[in-house]
Design an enzyme around this catalytic site. Sequence first.
Site, PDB file in Angstrom:
ATOM      1  CE1 TYR A 372     -25.111 -67.750 -62.112  1.00  0.00           C
ATOM      2  CE2 TYR A 372     -25.911 -67.390 -63.986  1.00  0.00           C
ATOM      3  CZ  TYR A 372     -26.025 -68.109 -63.035  1.00  0.00           C
ATOM      4  OH  TYR A 372     -26.484 -69.384 -62.918  1.00  0.00           O
ATOM      5  CG  HIS A 375     -16.715 -62.210 -57.829  1.00  0.00           C
ATOM      6  ND1 HIS A 375     -16.966 -61.326 -58.941  1.00  0.00           N
ATOM      7  CD2 HIS A 375     -15.860 -63.115 -58.227  1.00  0.00           C
ATOM      8  CE1 HIS A 375     -16.178 -61.828 -59.984  1.00  0.00           C
ATOM      9  NE2 HIS A 375     -15.621 -62.741 -59.755  1.00  0.00           N
TER      10      HIS A 375
HETATM   11  C1  HEM Z   1     -11.188 -67.414 -56.386  1.00  0.00           C
HETATM   12  C2  HEM Z   1     -12.374 -67.380 -57.050  1.00  0.00           C
HETATM   13  C3  HEM Z   1     -12.490 -66.138 -58.143  1.00  0.00           C
HETATM   14  C4  HEM Z   1     -11.705 -65.299 -58.924  1.00  0.00           C
HETATM   15  C5  HEM Z   1      -9.997 -65.193 -58.344  1.00  0.00           C
HETATM   16  C6  HEM Z   1     -12.161 -64.619 -59.703  1.00  0.00           C
HETATM   17  C7  HEM Z   1     -11.616 -63.687 -60.484  1.00  0.00           C
HETATM   18  C8  HEM Z   1     -12.488 -62.879 -61.450  1.00  0.00           C
HETATM   19  C9  HEM Z   1     -11.687 -61.776 -62.309  1.00  0.00           C
HETATM   20  C10 HEM Z   1     -10.264 -61.515 -62.524  1.00  0.00           C
HETATM   21  C11 HEM Z   1     -12.555 -61.518 -63.403  1.00  0.00           C
HETATM   22  C12 HEM Z   1     -12.414 -60.578 -64.611  1.00  0.00           C
HETATM   23  C13 HEM Z   1     -12.682 -59.401 -64.120  1.00  0.00           C
HETATM   24  C14 HEM Z   1     -12.939 -58.518 -65.122  1.00  0.00           C
HETATM   25  O1  HEM Z   1     -11.885 -58.039 -66.094  1.00  0.00           O
HETATM   26  O2  HEM Z   1     -13.808 -57.579 -65.458  1.00  0.00           O
HETATM   27  C15 HEM Z   1     -13.773 -62.269 -62.931  1.00  0.00           C
HETATM   28  C16 HEM Z   1     -15.062 -62.187 -63.789  1.00  0.00           C
HETATM   29  C17 HEM Z   1     -16.024 -62.831 -63.444  1.00  0.00           C
HETATM   30  N1  HEM Z   1     -16.126 -63.688 -62.434  1.00  0.00           N
HETATM   31 FE1  HEM Z   1     -14.918 -64.303 -61.160  1.00  0.00          FE
HETATM   32  N2  HEM Z   1     -13.481 -65.052 -59.949  1.00  0.00           N
HETATM   33  C18 HEM Z   1     -13.752 -66.058 -58.775  1.00  0.00           C
HETATM   34  C19 HEM Z   1     -14.839 -66.638 -58.727  1.00  0.00           C
HETATM   35  C20 HEM Z   1     -16.088 -66.326 -59.365  1.00  0.00           C
HETATM   36  C21 HEM Z   1     -17.150 -66.879 -58.897  1.00  0.00           C
HETATM   37  C22 HEM Z   1     -17.496 -67.856 -57.509  1.00  0.00           C
HETATM   38  C23 HEM Z   1     -18.343 -66.449 -59.280  1.00  0.00           C
HETATM   39  C24 HEM Z   1     -19.736 -66.671 -59.425  1.00  0.00           C
HETATM   40  C25 HEM Z   1     -20.585 -66.381 -60.135  1.00  0.00           C
HETATM   41  C26 HEM Z   1     -17.482 -65.405 -60.713  1.00  0.00           C
HETATM   42  C27 HEM Z   1     -18.319 -64.855 -61.642  1.00  0.00           C
HETATM   43  C28 HEM Z   1     -17.626 -64.053 -62.546  1.00  0.00           C
HETATM   44  C29 HEM Z   1     -18.388 -63.229 -63.532  1.00  0.00           C
HETATM   45  C30 HEM Z   1     -19.761 -63.519 -63.877  1.00  0.00           C
HETATM   46  C31 HEM Z   1     -17.179 -62.569 -64.194  1.00  0.00           C
HETATM   47  C32 HEM Z   1     -17.486 -61.622 -65.453  1.00  0.00           C
HETATM   48  C33 HEM Z   1     -17.123 -62.300 -66.755  1.00  0.00           C
HETATM   49  C34 HEM Z   1     -17.040 -61.385 -67.913  1.00  0.00           C
HETATM   50  O3  HEM Z   1     -16.668 -60.418 -67.727  1.00  0.00           O
HETATM   51  O4  HEM Z   1     -17.430 -61.845 -69.068  1.00  0.00           O
HETATM   52  N3  HEM Z   1     -16.388 -65.584 -60.302  1.00  0.00           N
HETATM   53  N4  HEM Z   1     -13.587 -63.129 -61.975  1.00  0.00           N
END
Ligand code: HEM
Length: 625
Positions: A372, A375
């Site tokens: 998943y 991004h």
């Molecule tokens: C403006 C929108 C978004 C922002 C600012 C954002 C930001 C982030 C950040 C900062 C992390 C943590 C990264 C880490 O420390 O490993 C993260 C994790 C994640 N994001 Fe996003 N994200 C956004 C949208 C999305 C979208 C659209 C998806 C689509 C599926 C997504 C899926 C994920 C997944 C799967 C993780 C990993 C979670 C985990 O480590 O358990 N995000 N995101």
Amino acid sequence: MAASLSSSSFIHPQLRHIVSKMTLFDTLLFFVIHFVDKLGFWHRLPVLLGLAYLGIRRHLHQRYNLLHVGGINGQKYETEEFSYRTADGKCNHPGDDIIGSQGTFFGRNMPPANSRYGLLDPHPTVVANKLLERNKFIDNGKQFNMIACSWIQFMIHDWIDHMEDTQQVELKAPDKIADGCPLKSFKFYKTKKVSGSAYTKTGSLNTRTPWWDGSVIYGNNEDGMRKVRTFKDGRLRIAEDGLLEHDEKGIPISGDIRNFWAGFSLLQALFVKEHNAENYPGFDDEKLYRHARLVTSAVLAKIHTIDWTVELLRTDTLLAGMRINWYGFLGKKIKDLFGHIGGPVLSGLVGLRRPRDHGVPYSLTEEFVSVYRMHSLLPEKFILRGIHSTASEYECPPVVEEVPMGEMAGKDGEKRLSEVGMEQMLVSMGHQACGAIKLWSYPSWMRNLVPHDINGEDRPDQVDMAAMEIYRDRERGVARYNEFRRNLLMIPISSWEDLTDEEEVIEALHDVYGNDVEKLDLLIGLHAEKKIKGFAISETAFFIFLLIASRRLESDRFFTTNFNSRTYTEKGLEWVNKTETLKDVIDRHFPGMTKKWMKCTSAFSVWDSEPNQTTYIPLYLRPAP
Ligand code: HEM
């Protein structure tokens, strides 16, 4: 017999050791899918045969791709006393109160990576620079819009987030490429490793409740739940303009507020409206809250299953498959008339007499998190459209501004959203295509991103998300691409040409990984893989979905044993039953909006695209595409 079959030369040599552990019956089933895989055509089969292939695959994954991590420490409890979704996800599994609650382990779909490569091999910033960095925005055509992109973030924030350690790690770009990196070095918290697992020495914990329980709007524990409730008439807090309320620091008040942006918080507000619209006369605040939560969570799960996923994987076979998951092979009309009859195939997973976890306690998995990582769906700019026309039928709204995505995120994004308002935002999101999941499509603004703490506050250290995601999969022991495929019983690649026929991609992969296909990072493989026609994601990612999408429904007591009028009330069940799509929810809260602004069939496609054509051939009888 099974052992001699598994050494057959028909089976790809790298899969033989996995097949040797199967029962005779499963080995025979494996032969069927392996034969089809060798010809590479399951997605070109007529609908019924395609469904049979997926059914066999799902069965094998349920048998061989579910590994429990951590102990089972919960207690028995009286299920009758908990006929509602608790704040922290406890008391859902019928025999153990802890399974699926906040802070439990991520499971696994395969053993941790067996790879000989180090955490920095090749350096994550090199991978990010040479293979992920977006050079030109490529969209998904008309298939998927910005509502679809925000929707999946909305769901991710319902299901999964890794608990972090207190120790930080620093990634420094090697000198050779440092000049080309938005951040030459950056710090972030390690994933917290916890010991005590049967299959792995360590595992990680999920800070969100993995159930499909709407925790993205209701919170993941008692504190979170208290913050969002008004404690009057079962309602959730919402501002007068229909958007989320904010605290004194400008952070939205909702179930999950980490890494919020305007599109995400808009969906939270829409489903708070949905919750607040439910009304059960005679119920006190608590009872009303509990019922409305059950119903709203089921509406979320249903929209995701038979609307969002159907748009993500646009083929007749998947349309049939997803509807079978909810309604069964006999379909909605028969289920409405006779209820759940004849088991999961005929009547669907929803409404089963008992939850099914295939002998492995429910959790979401490390591999599920990795597939998943999407991004790349996020664009560089958000396209704002004007909605002040007086026309009454569909019209394409004019572009009024192109806002850099960074300005739509965090507190700035919330200010923007409140100036624009819910209606204009929704129509704008509907008309904008989101990004394609391909190489060189990672949002450049996310390579210098201010991440949030769990409480929604900005962190002091910016991060390069593209490089960090590569590091995360390696740090968590998620198999690299080829090992991942083998574990999913898929034929591994033996050259870059097996992955893609794009010359430019092959050259770039060669530059980063040499000829070593085993080294290929999972995220890169998923982005580079040639896609099945109609699929917005890779086939490799899809096989994880096939397993987990069913599991989220069939393991949950509130979608099985307790999916009945006693728990939901007649009115509640009817609400779920009448809501088929996101369009239905939008129509409920914004009457006239879709008539005026949406031409297509699903609210997740680009709104000016043509509606689905009527086909007179019944779905199950449709031929090969
Ligand atoms: C403006 C929108 C978004 C922002 C600012 C954002 C930001 C982030 C950040 C900062 C992390 C943590 C990264 C880490 O420390 O490993 C993260 C994790 C994640 N994001 Fe996003 N994200 C956004 C949208 C999305 C979208 C659209 C998806 C689509 C599926 C997504 C899926 C994920 C997944 C799967 C993780 C990993 C979670 C985990 O480590 O358990 N995000 N995101």
